[in-house]
Design an enzyme around this catalytic site. Structure first.
Site, PDB file in Angstrom:
ATOM      1  N   TYR A 195     -30.139   1.073  26.182  1.00 34.32           N
ATOM      2  CA  TYR A 195     -29.929   0.963  25.082  1.00 34.32           C
ATOM      3  C   TYR A 195     -30.326   1.837  23.862  1.00 34.32           C
ATOM      4  O   TYR A 195     -31.858   1.395  23.428  1.00 34.32           O
ATOM      5  CB  TYR A 195     -29.459  -0.592  24.027  1.00 34.32           C
ATOM      6  CG  TYR A 195     -29.988  -0.507  22.828  1.00 34.32           C
ATOM      7  CD1 TYR A 195     -28.413   0.022  22.366  1.00 34.32           C
ATOM      8  CD2 TYR A 195     -30.456  -1.703  21.992  1.00 34.32           C
ATOM      9  CE1 TYR A 195     -28.183  -0.585  21.550  1.00 34.32           C
ATOM     10  CE2 TYR A 195     -30.812  -1.865  21.035  1.00 34.32           C
ATOM     11  CZ  TYR A 195     -29.223  -1.175  20.064  1.00 34.32           C
ATOM     12  OH  TYR A 195     -29.073  -1.193  18.585  1.00 34.32           O
ATOM     13  N   ARG A 214      11.259  -8.058   8.287  1.00 36.97           N
ATOM     14  CA  ARG A 214      11.919  -7.618   9.769  1.00 36.97           C
ATOM     15  C   ARG A 214      10.939  -6.909   9.990  1.00 36.97           C
ATOM     16  O   ARG A 214      10.875  -6.961  11.401  1.00 36.97           O
ATOM     17  CB  ARG A 214      13.138  -6.137   9.403  1.00 36.97           C
ATOM     18  CG  ARG A 214      14.025  -7.019   8.149  1.00 36.97           C
ATOM     19  CD  ARG A 214      15.017  -5.914   7.760  1.00 36.97           C
ATOM     20  NE  ARG A 214      14.248  -5.063   6.574  1.00 36.97           N
ATOM     21  CZ  ARG A 214      14.922  -4.307   6.187  1.00 36.97           C
ATOM     22  NH1 ARG A 214      15.628  -3.670   5.898  1.00 36.97           N
ATOM     23  NH2 ARG A 214      13.848  -3.972   4.920  1.00 36.97           N
TER      24      ARG A 214
HETATM   25  C1  UD1 Z   1      16.174   1.096   0.204  1.00 40.12           C
HETATM   26  C2  UD1 Z   1      17.844   1.427  -0.517  1.00 40.12           C
HETATM   27  C3  UD1 Z   1      18.135   2.415   0.643  1.00 40.12           C
HETATM   28  C4  UD1 Z   1      17.659   3.270   1.209  1.00 40.12           C
HETATM   29  C5  UD1 Z   1      16.354   2.655   1.997  1.00 40.12           C
HETATM   30  C6  UD1 Z   1      15.609   4.231   2.398  1.00 40.12           C
HETATM   31  C7  UD1 Z   1      18.190  -0.112  -2.003  1.00 40.12           C
HETATM   32  C8  UD1 Z   1      18.713  -1.893  -2.585  1.00 40.12           C
HETATM   33  N1  UD1 Z   1      18.495   0.510  -0.818  1.00 40.12           N
HETATM   34  O1  UD1 Z   1      16.760  -0.188   1.365  1.00 40.12           O
HETATM   35  O2  UD1 Z   1      19.189   2.240   0.169  1.00 40.12           O
HETATM   36  O3  UD1 Z   1      18.352   3.770   1.881  1.00 40.12           O
HETATM   37  O4  UD1 Z   1      15.496   2.278   1.105  1.00 40.12           O
HETATM   38  O5  UD1 Z   1      14.985   3.713   2.800  1.00 40.12           O
HETATM   39  O6  UD1 Z   1      17.239   0.103  -2.775  1.00 40.12           O
HETATM   40  N2  UD1 Z   1      10.095  -3.149  -2.116  1.00 40.12           N
HETATM   41  C9  UD1 Z   1       9.722  -4.151  -3.538  1.00 40.12           C
HETATM   42  N3  UD1 Z   1       9.590  -5.098  -3.676  1.00 40.12           N
HETATM   43  C10 UD1 Z   1      11.428  -5.581  -3.394  1.00 40.12           C
HETATM   44  C11 UD1 Z   1      11.857  -5.416  -2.645  1.00 40.12           C
HETATM   45  C12 UD1 Z   1      11.512  -4.062  -2.200  1.00 40.12           C
HETATM   46  O7  UD1 Z   1       8.625  -3.326  -3.822  1.00 40.12           O
HETATM   47  O8  UD1 Z   1      11.689  -6.412  -4.738  1.00 40.12           O
HETATM   48  C13 UD1 Z   1       9.686  -2.070  -1.558  1.00 40.12           C
HETATM   49  C14 UD1 Z   1       9.758  -2.060  -0.107  1.00 40.12           C
HETATM   50  O9  UD1 Z   1       7.457  -2.883  -0.417  1.00 40.12           O
HETATM   51  C15 UD1 Z   1      10.153  -0.850   0.455  1.00 40.12           C
HETATM   52  C16 UD1 Z   1      10.828  -0.606  -0.784  1.00 40.12           C
HETATM   53  O10 UD1 Z   1      10.886  -1.372  -1.748  1.00 40.12           O
HETATM   54  O11 UD1 Z   1       8.621   0.018   0.258  1.00 40.12           O
HETATM   55  C17 UD1 Z   1      11.748  -0.210  -0.024  1.00 40.12           C
HETATM   56  O12 UD1 Z   1      12.441  -1.847  -0.051  1.00 40.12           O
HETATM   57  P1  UD1 Z   1      13.693  -3.058   1.731  1.00 40.12           P
HETATM   58  O13 UD1 Z   1      13.525  -3.774   1.399  1.00 40.12           O
HETATM   59  O14 UD1 Z   1      12.238  -1.656   2.724  1.00 40.12           O
HETATM   60  O15 UD1 Z   1      14.511  -1.582   1.067  1.00 40.12           O
HETATM   61  P2  UD1 Z   1      15.362  -0.936   2.538  1.00 40.12           P
HETATM   62  O16 UD1 Z   1      16.774  -1.861   2.928  1.00 40.12           O
HETATM   63  O17 UD1 Z   1      15.137   0.382   3.224  1.00 40.12           O
HETATM   64 CA    CA Z   2      12.658   0.217   3.742  1.00 42.25          CA
END
Ligand code: UD1
Ligand code: CA
Length: 463
Positions: free
Chosen positions: A365, A15
């Site tokens: 310089y 995103r």
């Molecule tokens: C997640 C939570 C949501 C919460 C939000 C808070 C889940 C399913 N949802 O959503 O409830 O409100 O965080 O910010 O957990 N990441 C990995 N590997 C992956 C996917 C993500 O390491 O396969 C890491 C990302 O780099 C990030 C974090 O996990 O740092 C959160 O992932 P992101 O995809 O941003 O989750 P949200 O949609 O924000």
């Molecule tokens: Ca997030």
């Protein structure tokens, strides 16, 4: 009993439309991941495992040996990310594990330790850190059951009514480590995004008859995360404002804070004024009664008292008391300006020490040089420090007077009180109090332009 942390930093950040791992994007001058690690460290949690994924190498290089890492080869969701740390979790499974998101930089040690107290008191298998937001869009929503929690539902999976809930999941959780290991094995990908959601651990725990709780943070900022560029800008603005307010409480003046960005390791002494367009980064330390700006960038600099800097860019430089520099000055790494130095427009100094009360007023310089005190540089002086192969040093004694447009071909030494004549190229050492003149004799050609100019510029000007 061992309490430990898993930080999720494997996500792609689609995103954001960036080619770096999202947690490596900076808020002020520190990557979000750095903020999260700092919050753990200041809570006394030093056993940390970071889950890397997209462009893992970049995260590893940033972390050095500050934390362990584990690679999530495919990004199949937050639950899947924690699964990758199974080995780490099993090493010490008798305590609690804090899971944090690498893209939520404002989680703080107060919230982390209060949530742990709550978690232990309630004997929860899992405790979710939550907050009430005016605009909960994008976050997982907390579904309550009495005073406890029933489930977390992701925005994409939520019903219209569920989306109206303003209490959101911060993405931070305390788990009993043994319970976490068991819950991870129960996760599936049956949801709108086809991912293993860590959030599903709450429902699973309840199904097993375990207790799950939600700890509502006092400061809702701790949940703020960055999924979009707009979110990241908002985080920067919140952090920027917070740092500015902290400095104002310490007696720093701002007439107008437009374009003023101050990193959170920067120290500023009382009664210093920071003018618009000034960016202070890294471990910069500024003394008292200074005026910095407009339009300065200072990175890892140490600035004394009563210093005036106007449109100066300085990196890894030391500036002592009562120095005046600017406008349009570049101080590069290794610059040390001693008390009372004056530097004027279009001057660059690099890897050089400049002695007390020396003046370098214009277009000069100074590189790889040791300059004494009370030296006067004429306009357009150049220390010619590079011969195309190696850099050499110039030594300029106390009280030297360097004529305009002097080239000092390094290595070269000017003794105390030496003079150079304007326009000279100095290739030999100059003894104390001597004058170096290097010039061809001036020839005059009488009436040289007369014929050419007579009709063009001064028609009718017959002699
Ligand atoms: C997640 C939570 C949501 C919460 C939000 C808070 C889940 C399913 N949802 O959503 O409830 O409100 O965080 O910010 O957990 N990441 C990995 N590997 C992956 C996917 C993500 O390491 O396969 C890491 C990302 O780099 C990030 C974090 O996990 O740092 C959160 O992932 P992101 O995809 O941003 O989750 P949200 O949609 O924000
Ligand atoms: Ca997030």
């Amino acid at each position: 009993m061992m309490n430990q942390v898993v930080i999720l930093a494997g996500g792609h950040g689609n995103r954001m439309k960036v080619a770096i791992p999202k947690p490596m994007l900076s808020v002020l001058d520190v990557p979000m991941l750095g903020w999260v690690i700092r919050a753990c460290e200041s809570t006394g949690l030093s056993r940390i495992c970071v889950v890397t994924g997209y462009k893992a190498k970049m995260v590893e290089i940033y972390l050095g040996n500050r934390c362990r890492t584990v690679l999530q080869e495919e990004q199949l969701g937050t639950g899947h990310a924690v699964m990758q740390a199974e080995g780490f979790l099993k090493e010490f499974d008798d305590g609690n594990t804090l899971v944090l998101c690498g893209d939520a930089p404002f989680m703080d040690s107060e919230t982390i330790s209060n949530a742990l107290k709550f978690h232990i008191q309630q004997e929860n298998a899992v405790t979710v850190v939550t907050a009430d937001l005016d605009n909960p869009t994008g976050y997982g929503r907390i579904l309550r059951r009495g005073s406890g929690i029933a489930a977390i539902v992701e925005e994409k999976d939520a019903t219209e009514a569920q989306r109206k809930v303003r209490e959101v999941n911060s993405g931070a959780y305390w788990f009993q480590t043994k319970a976490l290991l068991e819950l991870l094995s129960g996760l599936s990908q049956s949801n709108a995004q086809g991912e293993y959601y860590l959030t599903d651990t709450v429902g699973l725990a309840l199904e097993k008859g375990w207790t799950a709780g939600a700890y509502r943070a006092e400061n809702p900022d701790v949940v703020l995360g960055a999924n979009t560029r707009k979110d990241l800008l908002h985080l920067n603005e919140v952090a920027r404002q917070r740092v500015l307010e902290w400095h104002m409480d310490n007696g720093i003046s701002f007439v107008c804070t437009d374009g003023v960005i101050i990193g959170n390791k920067v120290e500023i002494g009382a009664e210093t004024t920071i003018l618009p367009g000034t960016i202070l980064r890294g471990k910069t330390k500024i003394g008292n009664h200074c005026t910095i700006g407009p339009n300065c960038i200072l990175e890892n600099c140490t600035i004394g008292d009563h210093v005036t800097l106007n449109s100066v860019q300085a990196y890894d430089a030391v500036v002592e008391d009562a120095v005046k520099a600017g406008p349009f000055v570049h101080l590069r790494p290794g610059t040390h300006l001693k008390n009372g130095v004056k530097i004027g427009d279009f001057v660059e100094v690099k890897n050089s020490t400049v002695g007390e009360q020396t003046a370098i007023a214009h277009l000069t310089y100074v590189g790889d040089s040791d300059v004494g005190k009370k030296v006067n540089f004429g306009c357009g002086t150049v220390t010619v420090n590079y011969d195309g192969m190696v850099k050499n040093r110039c030594e300029i004694g106390d009280g030297c007077f360097i004529g305009c447009n002097t080239n000092l071909i390094a290595p070269v030494k000017l003794g105390k009180g030496a003079y150079t004549a304007a326009g000279s190229t100095v290739t030999k050492d100059v003894p104390e109090y001597a004058l170096a003149v290097e010039r061809a004799d001036l020839k005059l050609k009488e009436d040289y332009s007369k014929k050419k100019l007579r009709n063009r510029l001064f028609p009718g000007d017959d002699e």
